[in-house]
Design a protein around this motif. Structure first.
Motif, PDB file in Angstrom:
ATOM      1  N   LYS A  34       0.860  -1.074   0.327  1.00  0.00           N
ATOM      2  CA  LYS A  34       0.391   0.279  -0.291  1.00  0.00           C
ATOM      3  C   LYS A  34       0.847   1.131  -0.225  1.00  0.00           C
ATOM      4  CE  LYS A  34      -4.599  -1.132   1.550  1.00  0.00           C
ATOM      5  NZ  LYS A  34      -4.364  -2.390   1.688  1.00  0.00           N
ATOM      6  N   PHE A  35       2.039   1.109   0.610  1.00  0.00           N
ATOM      7  CA  PHE A  35       3.174   2.855   0.694  1.00  0.00           C
ATOM      8  C   PHE A  35       3.648   2.555  -0.200  1.00  0.00           C
ATOM      9  CE2 PHE A  35       6.702   4.190   2.718  1.00  0.00           C
ATOM     10  CZ  PHE A  35       5.975   5.577   3.093  1.00  0.00           C
ATOM     11  N   PHE A  36       3.714   1.562  -1.166  1.00  0.00           N
ATOM     12  CA  PHE A  36       4.967   1.413  -2.266  1.00  0.00           C
ATOM     13  C   PHE A  36       4.574   1.948  -3.022  1.00  0.00           C
ATOM     14  CE2 PHE A  36       5.320  -1.338  -5.838  1.00  0.00           C
ATOM     15  CZ  PHE A  36       6.560  -0.342  -6.404  1.00  0.00           C
ATOM     16  N   ASN A  37       2.725   1.218  -3.519  1.00  0.00           N
ATOM     17  CA  ASN A  37       1.472   2.212  -4.262  1.00  0.00           C
ATOM     18  C   ASN A  37       1.896   3.485  -4.414  1.00  0.00           C
ATOM     19  OD1 ASN A  37       1.592   0.227  -5.943  1.00  0.00           O
ATOM     20  ND2 ASN A  37       0.365  -1.108  -3.833  1.00  0.00           N
ATOM     21  N   TRP A  38       1.803   3.903  -2.858  1.00  0.00           N
ATOM     22  CA  TRP A  38       1.009   5.299  -2.635  1.00  0.00           C
ATOM     23  C   TRP A  38       2.614   6.319  -3.317  1.00  0.00           C
ATOM     24  CZ3 TRP A  38       3.277   9.249   0.550  1.00  0.00           C
ATOM     25  CH2 TRP A  38       2.689  10.469   0.388  1.00  0.00           C
ATOM     26  N   THR A  39       3.141   6.101  -3.007  1.00  0.00           N
ATOM     27  CA  THR A  39       4.532   7.194  -3.642  1.00  0.00           C
ATOM     28  C   THR A  39       4.321   6.352  -4.421  1.00  0.00           C
ATOM     29  OG1 THR A  39       5.823   4.905  -1.892  1.00  0.00           O
ATOM     30  CG2 THR A  39       6.087   7.399  -1.763  1.00  0.00           C
ATOM     31  N   THR A  40       4.554   5.682  -4.837  1.00  0.00           N
ATOM     32  CA  THR A  40       5.024   5.343  -6.687  1.00  0.00           C
ATOM     33  C   THR A  40       3.534   6.415  -7.523  1.00  0.00           C
ATOM     34  OG1 THR A  40       5.457   3.283  -6.788  1.00  0.00           O
ATOM     35  CG2 THR A  40       5.523   3.670  -8.714  1.00  0.00           C
ATOM     36  N   ARG A  41       2.538   6.414  -7.254  1.00  0.00           N
ATOM     37  CA  ARG A  41       0.994   6.990  -7.720  1.00  0.00           C
ATOM     38  C   ARG A  41       1.818   8.351  -7.422  1.00  0.00           C
ATOM     39  NH1 ARG A  41      -2.998   4.179  -5.444  1.00  0.00           N
ATOM     40  NH2 ARG A  41      -2.508   5.404  -3.331  1.00  0.00           N
ATOM     41  N   ARG A  42       2.157   9.599  -6.142  1.00  0.00           N
ATOM     42  CA  ARG A  42       2.465  10.638  -5.940  1.00  0.00           C
ATOM     43  C   ARG A  42       3.428  10.515  -6.971  1.00  0.00           C
ATOM     44  NH1 ARG A  42      -0.058  12.862  -1.525  1.00  0.00           N
ATOM     45  NH2 ARG A  42       1.117  14.753  -3.010  1.00  0.00           N
ATOM     46  N   LEU A  43       4.459  10.233  -7.368  1.00  0.00           N
ATOM     47  CA  LEU A  43       6.050  10.553  -7.508  1.00  0.00           C
ATOM     48  C   LEU A  43       5.533  10.668  -9.539  1.00  0.00           C
ATOM     49  CD1 LEU A  43       8.696   9.137  -5.526  1.00  0.00           C
ATOM     50  CD2 LEU A  43       8.322  11.153  -6.108  1.00  0.00           C
ATOM     51  N   SER A  44       5.153   9.647  -9.981  1.00  0.00           N
ATOM     52  CA  SER A  44       4.754   9.192 -11.411  1.00  0.00           C
ATOM     53  C   SER A  44       3.571  10.381 -11.781  1.00  0.00           C
ATOM     54  CB  SER A  44       4.841   7.617 -11.480  1.00  0.00           C
ATOM     55  OG  SER A  44       3.214   7.370 -11.294  1.00  0.00           O
ATOM     56  N   GLY A  45       2.366  10.432 -11.072  1.00  0.00           N
ATOM     57  CA  GLY A  45       1.214  10.601 -11.374  1.00  0.00           C
ATOM     58  C   GLY A  45       0.657   9.835 -12.074  1.00  0.00           C
ATOM     59  N   ILE A  46       0.650   8.778 -12.538  1.00  0.00           N
ATOM     60  CA  ILE A  46      -0.160   7.645 -13.071  1.00  0.00           C
ATOM     61  C   ILE A  46      -1.403   6.830 -11.636  1.00  0.00           C
ATOM     62  CG2 ILE A  46       0.078   5.803 -13.794  1.00  0.00           C
ATOM     63  CD1 ILE A  46       1.764   6.011 -14.712  1.00  0.00           C
ATOM     64  N   LYS A  47      -2.017   7.209 -11.428  1.00  0.00           N
ATOM     65  CA  LYS A  47      -3.890   6.768 -10.753  1.00  0.00           C
ATOM     66  C   LYS A  47      -3.685   5.313 -10.913  1.00  0.00           C
ATOM     67  CE  LYS A  47      -4.424  11.057  -9.599  1.00  0.00           C
ATOM     68  NZ  LYS A  47      -3.156  11.507  -9.602  1.00  0.00           N
ATOM     69  N   LEU A  48      -2.584   4.180 -10.457  1.00  0.00           N
ATOM     70  CA  LEU A  48      -3.052   3.051 -10.345  1.00  0.00           C
ATOM     71  C   LEU A  48      -2.680   2.262  -9.120  1.00  0.00           C
ATOM     72  CD1 LEU A  48      -0.644   1.652 -13.372  1.00  0.00           C
ATOM     73  CD2 LEU A  48      -3.169   2.047 -13.155  1.00  0.00           C
ATOM     74  N   HIS A  49      -3.948   1.656  -8.855  1.00  0.00           N
ATOM     75  CA  HIS A  49      -4.070   1.041  -6.841  1.00  0.00           C
ATOM     76  C   HIS A  49      -2.634   0.044  -7.047  1.00  0.00           C
ATOM     77  CE1 HIS A  49      -7.406   3.205  -7.679  1.00  0.00           C
ATOM     78  NE2 HIS A  49      -7.423   3.067  -6.328  1.00  0.00           N
ATOM     79  N   ASP A  50      -2.394  -0.370  -8.209  1.00  0.00           N
ATOM     80  CA  ASP A  50      -1.334  -1.939  -8.091  1.00  0.00           C
ATOM     81  C   ASP A  50      -0.506  -2.016  -8.961  1.00  0.00           C
ATOM     82  OD1 ASP A  50      -0.471  -4.394  -7.017  1.00  0.00           O
ATOM     83  OD2 ASP A  50      -2.035  -5.249  -7.672  1.00  0.00           O
ATOM     84  N   PHE A  51       0.596  -1.542  -8.908  1.00  0.00           N
ATOM     85  CA  PHE A  51       1.759  -1.063 -10.072  1.00  0.00           C
ATOM     86  C   PHE A  51       2.350  -2.451 -10.380  1.00  0.00           C
ATOM     87  CE2 PHE A  51       1.123   3.262  -9.008  1.00  0.00           C
ATOM     88  CZ  PHE A  51       2.170   4.000  -9.993  1.00  0.00           C
ATOM     89  N   ASN A  52       2.344  -3.337  -9.566  1.00  0.00           N
ATOM     90  CA  ASN A  52       3.378  -4.201  -9.271  1.00  0.00           C
ATOM     91  C   ASN A  52       2.381  -5.752  -9.903  1.00  0.00           C
ATOM     92  OD1 ASN A  52       5.731  -5.722  -8.997  1.00  0.00           O
ATOM     93  ND2 ASN A  52       5.798  -6.141  -7.018  1.00  0.00           N
ATOM     94  N   CYS A  53       1.363  -5.766 -10.169  1.00  0.00           N
ATOM     95  CA  CYS A  53       0.882  -6.147 -10.162  1.00  0.00           C
ATOM     96  C   CYS A  53       1.091  -6.963 -11.251  1.00  0.00           C
ATOM     97  CB  CYS A  53      -0.556  -6.543 -10.636  1.00  0.00           C
ATOM     98  SG  CYS A  53      -2.343  -7.600 -10.812  1.00  0.00           S
ATOM     99  N   GLY A  54       1.509  -8.569 -11.067  1.00  0.00           N
ATOM    100  CA  GLY A  54       2.261  -9.153 -12.935  1.00  0.00           C
ATOM    101  C   GLY A  54       1.128  -9.453 -13.770  1.00  0.00           C
ATOM    102  N   LEU A  55      -0.175  -9.403 -13.501  1.00  0.00           N
ATOM    103  CA  LEU A  55      -0.715  -9.669 -14.531  1.00  0.00           C
ATOM    104  C   LEU A  55      -1.659  -8.275 -15.501  1.00  0.00           C
ATOM    105  CD1 LEU A  55      -2.832 -11.396 -16.027  1.00  0.00           C
ATOM    106  CD2 LEU A  55      -4.630 -10.858 -14.326  1.00  0.00           C
ATOM    107  N   LYS A  56      -0.707  -7.946 -16.612  1.00  0.00           N
ATOM    108  CA  LYS A  56      -0.408  -6.326 -17.103  1.00  0.00           C
ATOM    109  C   LYS A  56      -0.916  -7.202 -18.493  1.00  0.00           C
ATOM    110  CE  LYS A  56       1.456  -3.579 -14.736  1.00  0.00           C
ATOM    111  NZ  LYS A  56       2.167  -4.609 -13.354  1.00  0.00           N
TER     112      LYS A  56
END
Ligand code: UDP
Ligand code: MG
Length: 311
Positions: A136-158
């Motif tokens: 959760k913490f990881f996704n929150w920072t990545t969202r803030r820094l990258s400006g991409i509104k994803l909840h789950d950056f590291n999901c294997g299914l893409k």
């Protein structure tokens, strides 16, 4: 070809036959023309033997085996280079990602016009302390820094549009940031789909807690490379010049004070601080300059991703 499914795997021999059966069932019931590219990331179990069997039964299965374990990013990168489907789907091998999601992911890319659709494990079946809360913490920072509104950056299914996987490069442990890499490469239409997640049935997780330290360092590399990778001077030169200027002014003030007899240089902390700033500034400037020289000689200094051409 409609769909390429890329599966990175490391010691997953028990899961593979079940995964293959499931993928075939879903693909055939929807009538897709597909291929499955299994990238064996240096497994030490029977994974490769299983892949050979799958291939013998069904030529839609392709396999690449690494001589040693290079990591999930490397496996994905090689899988991407072999993929020829219009839509490329990545999926973990451990049966935690469900092939039933593939048709809808395919539709979102094809009909809704997304460049990339990331799965969102809204209800997650992993250990809370080791995975869910840190994530959760990881996704929150990545969202803030990258400006991409994803909840789950590291999901294997893409799911990706064909061009996306051919234009990006994933290495080290950058697989966590593929949406960020894709966005910087100019593929801005990034979507999200809630996906079914399941408990790991066989084998063990391959990622420990050290992934968080590396994860954040990788995020910084990506942000930095994309902003200043081609012009390091814009960062180092600016910070260095500011530091130099500040230090220089301070040094002048300190010297004037000394000349007026107000302070003794050798035991004034201001003197050392201003020296420090001057030196740091010069060094940062130099780092930027060296960076520029390196960029100038890099073979990729003039490689740009071209979307369309009328020549
Ligand atoms: N994997 C890989 N190389 C590695 C580590 C993992 O190819 O060095 C694969 C692994 O076999 C699985 C996927 O990456 O198919 C996700 O790994 P895992 O399930 O261990 O991660 P978790 O779901 O626990 O985050
Ligand atoms: Mg897993």
């Amino acid at each position: 070809m409609d769909i390429s499914i890329v599966v990175p795997l490391y010691n997953e021999d028990e899961s593979l036959p079940h995964l293959a059966e499931w993928i075939d069932r879903v693909m055939e019931s929807h009538g897709f023309d597909y291929e499955v590219i299994m990238v064996d990331d240096g497994s030490k179990d029977r994974s490769w033997a299983v892949i050979e069997q799958l291939r013998d039964k069904n030529p839609r299965y392709k396999g690449v085996k690494f001589r040693r374990n290079y990591g999930k990013s490397a496996a994905l990168n090689v899988g991407f280079s072999h993929a020829s489907g219009d839509v490329v789907i990545t999926m973990d091998a451990d049966l935690q990602d469900s092939p039933d999601e593939v048709p809808e992911l395919y539709r979102m890319i094809k009909e809704d016009g997304y460049d990339l659709v990331s799965g969102w494990k809204k209800k997650r079946y992993d250990s809370k302390l080791a995975k869910n809360i840190p994530s959760k913490f990881f996704n929150w920072t990545t969202r803030r820094l990258s400006g991409i509104k994803l909840h789950d950056f590291n999901c294997g299914l893409k799911a990706y549009r064909h061009d996306v996987v051919k234009s990006i490069e994933v290495y080290g442990e950058m697989h966590r940031y593929i949406p960020v890499i894709a966005k910087w490469a100019g593929f801005g239409k990034i979507g999200e789909k809630v996906v079914q997640h399941r408990k790991r049935e066989f084998g063990v997780t391959k990622f420990g807690l050290n992934r968080f330290v590396n994860g954040y360092l990788d995020l910084m590399s990506i942000m930095f490379m994309s902003k200043f990778g081609k012009q390091p001077m814009h960062f180092f030169g600016l910070v260095g010049s500011c530091s130099f200027l500040l230090g220089f002014i301070a040094l002048v003030v300190v010297c004037v004070l000394r000349l007026c007899g107000r302070i003794a240089l050798t035991n004034s902390v201001w003197f050392y601080l201003s020296m420090l700033f001057v030196l740091m500034g010069a060094m940062l400037f130099l780092a930027g300059f060296l960076g520029e020289l390196i960029c100038r000689n890099s073979t990729t200094r003039n490689s740009y991703l071209i979307e369309k051409e009328l020549l």
